[in-house]
Enzyme design. Structure first.
Site, PDB file in Angstrom:
ATOM      1  N   ARG A 147       0.853  -1.179   0.000  1.00 11.41           N
ATOM      2  CA  ARG A 147       0.000   0.000   0.000  1.00 11.41           C
ATOM      3  C   ARG A 147       0.895   1.238   0.000  1.00 11.41           C
ATOM      4  NH1 ARG A 147      -1.995  -3.489   4.046  1.00 11.41           N
ATOM      5  NH2 ARG A 147      -4.076  -4.344   3.599  1.00 11.41           N
ATOM      6  N   LYS A 171      -2.012  -2.381   7.931  1.00  9.44           N
ATOM      7  CA  LYS A 171      -3.189  -1.931   8.671  1.00  9.44           C
ATOM      8  C   LYS A 171      -3.237  -2.592  10.042  1.00  9.44           C
ATOM      9  CE  LYS A 171      -6.251  -0.768   4.813  1.00  9.44           C
ATOM     10  NZ  LYS A 171      -7.563  -1.038   4.190  1.00  9.44           N
ATOM     11  N   HIS A 238      -2.625   2.500  -6.042  1.00  7.80           N
ATOM     12  CA  HIS A 238      -3.270   1.223  -5.744  1.00  7.80           C
ATOM     13  C   HIS A 238      -3.400   0.360  -6.998  1.00  7.80           C
ATOM     14  CE1 HIS A 238      -4.820  -0.486  -2.068  1.00  7.80           C
ATOM     15  NE2 HIS A 238      -5.766  -1.104  -2.735  1.00  7.80           N
ATOM     16  N   ARG A 241      -0.736  -2.057  -7.080  1.00  3.22           N
ATOM     17  CA  ARG A 241      -0.996  -3.153  -6.133  1.00  3.22           C
ATOM     18  C   ARG A 241      -1.931  -4.182  -6.775  1.00  3.22           C
ATOM     19  NH1 ARG A 241      -1.120  -4.460  -0.504  1.00  3.22           N
ATOM     20  NH2 ARG A 241      -3.189  -4.904   0.342  1.00  3.22           N
ATOM     21  N   HIS A 264      -3.748  -8.979   3.534  1.00  2.92           N
ATOM     22  CA  HIS A 264      -5.196  -9.015   3.739  1.00  2.92           C
ATOM     23  C   HIS A 264      -5.528  -9.870   4.955  1.00  2.92           C
ATOM     24  CE1 HIS A 264      -6.168  -8.031  -0.752  1.00  2.92           C
ATOM     25  NE2 HIS A 264      -5.962  -6.950  -0.029  1.00  2.92           N
ATOM     26  N   TYR A 273      -9.500 -10.929  -6.940  1.00  4.74           N
ATOM     27  CA  TYR A 273      -8.558 -11.076  -8.045  1.00  4.74           C
ATOM     28  C   TYR A 273      -8.801 -12.348  -8.849  1.00  4.74           C
ATOM     29  CZ  TYR A 273      -6.192  -7.272  -5.743  1.00  4.74           C
ATOM     30  OH  TYR A 273      -5.920  -6.052  -5.181  1.00  4.74           O
TER      31      TYR A 273
END
Length: 294
Positions: A147, A171, A238, A241, A264, A273
């Site tokens: 990110r 995150k 992004h 990414r 994730h 994806y």
């Protein structure tokens, strides 16, 4: 509700250690909900006067001007706010619990093909330090799939060019190690040499004044070099990414491995994806299978 919201925001900062971006998003969403409540109830009404029907009316109003994903995020903020009030004893129940989250639109993430991403990362060609920095940024975003906040948060000591790894903070303060590809390693090495190999605690990517690069500055770097690739659509950090994940999947990478690389928390986030991979398989099938062409 101002006092309760302010207390909740302080709780997010001190107990949950949320990022400034997440804190700002919660604050904005709750302020929007507070303004709606003020228009629907008496001026002196507190959180205890809010019902699930009022929350639903708010969501119905949002549907006129917001995407489902945005509405879902706002509802999550309101749910978390009321859950906090229940946990602290300020409320007996959470009125937002009875409100279902809108189903998100299934959008296939836009990504670049091999030729497009190669043209983009190779666009900075000048030998000066800023061009070397831009090349290193583009190569790292595509090579590592990080990110933009993870990229700008990196210090020099966070990368190991000998081992080809980077230690990023994702995150929720979760740290993970991601591999750095050979092209990105070369670009980073050239950039750090041009900076006379700064100290390990120095920011990895800096602006012209030596300060840490911001997410907005990274966006400007990408916009600048897209202009050199005339056929390319406007993209964001992004997008690289998404491109990283899609190319790994098309190359046969395991979905669980991609989940770990992207950081994730849930596999369902990574599964978007797979739609890109299936589309690619269908395209190959339509071109190759005799019956598909009839």
């Amino acid at each position: 509700m101002d006092k309760e919201i302010a207390t909740f925001i302080r709780y997010l900062e001190s107990e949950r250690s949320v990022s400034p971006h997440t804190r700002a998003a919660y604050e904005s969403d709750l302020a929007q909900f507070r303004d709606f409540v003020r228009g629907e109830l008496d001026a002196g009404a507190g959180p205890e006067a809010i019902t699930h029907l009022l929350v639903r009316r708010w969501l119905a109003q949002l549907h006129r001007s917001h995407a489902r994903s945005s509405i879902g995020r706002k509802l999550a903020a309101v749910r978390a706010f009321f859950a906090y009030l229940v946990r602290t004893g300020a409320l007996p129940r959470n009125p937002a619990e009875l409100v279902s989250t809108p189903k998100r639109e299934k959008k296939i993430p836009f990504h670049l093909n091999i030729d497009e991403v190669t043209a983009l990362v190779e666009a900075p060609r000048e030998p000066d330090v800023l061009s070397l920095r831009d090349r290193a940024i583009l190569e790292t975003l595509y090579s590592c799939g990080v990110r933009v906040s993870e990229l700008t948060g990196l210090n020099v000591g966070g990368i190991d060019l000998a081992d080809g790894t980077a230690r990023v903070l994702g995150k929720g303060g979760k740290e993970r190690v991601v591999p750095i590809g050979s092209h990105a390693r070369l670009a980073l090495s050239a950039y750090l040499a041009a900076r006379n190999h700064p100290a390990l605690d120095a920011p990895l990517f800096t602006n012209a004044r030596g300060g840490r690069l911001t997410a907005r500055s990274v966006r400007r770097v990408i916009d600048k070099h897209i202009l050199k690739v005339a056929a390319m659509r406007k993209i964001s950090p992004h997008t690289l990414r998404h491109t990283f994940a899609t190319h790994l999947l098309e190359g046969g990478a395991d979905l669980r491995a991609i989940q770990e690389l992207l950081g994730h928390a849930s596999l369902s986030t990574t599964q978007k994806y797979t739609h890109v991979g299936i589309d690619r398989l269908m395209e190959v099938y339509d071109k190759a299978h005799p019956k598909a062409r009839s």
